[in-house]
Motif scaffolding. Structure first.
Motif, PDB file in Angstrom:
ATOM      1  N   GLY A   1       8.090 -67.593  48.583  1.00 30.25           N
ATOM      2  CA  GLY A   1       8.261 -68.159  47.246  1.00 30.25           C
ATOM      3  C   GLY A   1       9.130 -67.302  46.355  1.00 30.25           C
ATOM      4  N   PHE A   2       9.027 -67.540  45.061  1.00 32.66           N
ATOM      5  CA  PHE A   2       9.815 -66.800  44.080  1.00 32.66           C
ATOM      6  C   PHE A   2       9.038 -65.584  43.587  1.00 32.66           C
ATOM      7  N   TRP A   3       9.769 -64.493  43.397  1.00 32.25           N
ATOM      8  CA  TRP A   3       9.191 -63.245  42.913  1.00 32.25           C
ATOM      9  C   TRP A   3       9.972 -62.770  41.691  1.00 32.25           C
ATOM     10  N   LEU A   4       9.258 -62.214  40.709  1.00 26.98           N
ATOM     11  CA  LEU A   4       9.884 -61.594  39.553  1.00 26.98           C
ATOM     12  C   LEU A   4       9.898 -60.089  39.812  1.00 26.98           C
ATOM     13  N   VAL A   5      11.095 -59.490  39.740  1.00 23.00           N
ATOM     14  CA  VAL A   5      11.266 -58.077  40.064  1.00 23.00           C
ATOM     15  C   VAL A   5      11.729 -57.326  38.818  1.00 23.00           C
ATOM     16  N   ASP A   6      11.021 -56.251  38.473  1.00 25.57           N
ATOM     17  CA  ASP A   6      11.373 -55.416  37.329  1.00 25.57           C
ATOM     18  C   ASP A   6      12.636 -54.629  37.659  1.00 25.57           C
ATOM     19  N   LEU A   7      13.582 -54.558  36.725  1.00 28.33           N
ATOM     20  CA  LEU A   7      14.838 -53.835  36.929  1.00 28.33           C
ATOM     21  C   LEU A   7      14.788 -52.471  36.243  1.00 28.33           C
ATOM     22  N   ASN A   8      13.715 -51.725  36.482  1.00 25.28           N
ATOM     23  CA  ASN A   8      13.498 -50.403  35.875  1.00 25.28           C
ATOM     24  C   ASN A   8      13.555 -50.470  34.348  1.00 25.28           C
ATOM     25  N   SER A   9      12.901 -51.483  33.799  1.00 25.20           N
ATOM     26  CA  SER A   9      12.880 -51.668  32.355  1.00 25.20           C
ATOM     27  C   SER A   9      11.968 -50.637  31.698  1.00 25.20           C
ATOM     28  N   SER A  10      12.116 -50.491  30.401  1.00 20.69           N
ATOM     29  CA  SER A  10      11.296 -49.517  29.663  1.00 20.69           C
ATOM     30  C   SER A  10       9.824 -49.906  29.620  1.00 20.69           C
ATOM     31  N   ASN A  11       9.535 -51.190  29.362  1.00 23.72           N
ATOM     32  CA  ASN A  11       8.157 -51.631  29.173  1.00 23.72           C
ATOM     33  C   ASN A  11       7.589 -52.421  30.338  1.00 23.72           C
ATOM     34  N   GLY A  12       8.373 -52.655  31.372  1.00 21.44           N
ATOM     35  CA  GLY A  12       7.876 -53.262  32.597  1.00 21.44           C
ATOM     36  C   GLY A  12       7.479 -54.725  32.491  1.00 21.44           C
ATOM     37  N   ILE A  13       6.890 -55.208  33.579  1.00 22.74           N
ATOM     38  CA  ILE A  13       6.392 -56.580  33.646  1.00 22.74           C
ATOM     39  C   ILE A  13       4.929 -56.539  34.069  1.00 22.74           C
ATOM     40  N   GLN A  14       4.181 -57.553  33.650  1.00 19.08           N
ATOM     41  CA  GLN A  14       2.779 -57.653  34.023  1.00 19.08           C
ATOM     42  C   GLN A  14       2.514 -59.059  34.533  1.00 19.08           C
ATOM     43  N   GLY A  15       1.673 -59.142  35.538  1.00 21.00           N
ATOM     44  CA  GLY A  15       1.237 -60.426  36.056  1.00 21.00           C
ATOM     45  C   GLY A  15      -0.263 -60.534  35.902  1.00 21.00           C
ATOM     46  N   ASN A  16      -0.717 -61.503  35.134  1.00 18.43           N
ATOM     47  CA  ASN A  16      -2.142 -61.698  34.882  1.00 18.43           C
ATOM     48  C   ASN A  16      -2.818 -60.418  34.394  1.00 18.43           C
ATOM     49  N   GLY A  17      -2.111 -59.681  33.520  1.00 18.37           N
ATOM     50  CA  GLY A  17      -2.683 -58.495  32.888  1.00 18.37           C
ATOM     51  C   GLY A  17      -2.526 -57.190  33.638  1.00 18.37           C
ATOM     52  N   ARG A  18      -1.862 -57.201  34.821  1.00 16.51           N
ATOM     53  CA  ARG A  18      -1.688 -55.962  35.595  1.00 16.51           C
ATOM     54  C   ARG A  18      -0.211 -55.604  35.678  1.00 16.51           C
ATOM     55  N   LYS A  19       0.132 -54.378  35.295  1.00 17.83           N
ATOM     56  CA  LYS A  19       1.521 -53.928  35.349  1.00 17.83           C
ATOM     57  C   LYS A  19       1.936 -53.781  36.807  1.00 17.83           C
ATOM     58  N   GLN A  20       3.109 -54.341  37.123  1.00 12.93           N
ATOM     59  CA  GLN A  20       3.599 -54.326  38.500  1.00 12.93           C
ATOM     60  C   GLN A  20       5.112 -54.177  38.498  1.00 12.93           C
ATOM     61  N   LYS A  21       5.658 -53.696  39.615  1.00 10.43           N
ATOM     62  CA  LYS A  21       7.110 -53.607  39.768  1.00 10.43           C
ATOM     63  C   LYS A  21       7.692 -54.954  40.195  1.00 10.43           C
TER      64      LYS A  21
END
Length: 156
Positions: free
Chosen positions: A48-68
């Motif tokens: 499927g589709f995945w959202l990938v963090d591009l080394n951002s300052s504040n990151g991404i979270q999925g359902n409340g958990r910070k993930q790369k």
């Protein structure tokens, strides 16, 4: 499947290479200081589709958990910087929902690992022993210091 800014009508179709960030050149331009100029990108994978963090300052979270990186599933809530987005679309077939639910239950049953000093029970025995000995040493120092001070201050 689409991404929708939480509480808004703005939606974007999830496609391979969809870029999210603060710059107007991104497919999804999120005008917020918590969002990096080039914050995240969508990748198409076999599952499927995945959202990938591009080394951002504040990151991404999925359902409340910070993930790369995180899988995009209908019904999920993701956070880019401090902006919440909902993943909307057709629900997955019942079998994949059950598989995901059992995976999440197994993950929750695993013993949590502390990223910091954390709970002493998670530390190796020699570290617990060193902490115990340090505490005894501090207490002995306090007792000896009080005795010394009381003997020098007390009238003779």
């Amino acid at each position: 499947m689409k991404l929708r800014l939480h509480g808004m009508e703005s939606t974007w179709e999830v496609t391979e290479g969809l870029s999210l960030g603060r710059l107007p050149s991104n497919d999804v331009c999120l005008d917020d200081t918590s969002v990096s100029r080039e914050h995240a990108k969508v990748e198409k994978r076999a599952d499927g589709f995945w959202l990938v963090d591009l080394n951002s300052s504040n990151g991404i979270q999925g359902n409340g958990r910070k993930q790369k990186e995180l899988a995009l599933r209908p019904g999920d809530s993701i956070t880019v910087g401090s902006l919440a987005l909902d993943v909307v679309g057709e629900l997955a077939p019942r079998a994949s929902v059950e598989k995901e639910r059992s995976r999440m239950k197994a993950e929750l049953r695993q013993r949590p690992r502390s990223s910091g000093f954390g709970d002493l029970s998670q530390q190796p025995m020699f570290v617990r022993l060193l902490i115990y000995l340090a505490a005894v040493g501090v207490m002995a120092g306090v007792i000896l210091g009080v005795r010394f001070l009381s003997s020098t201050i007390a009238p003779s």
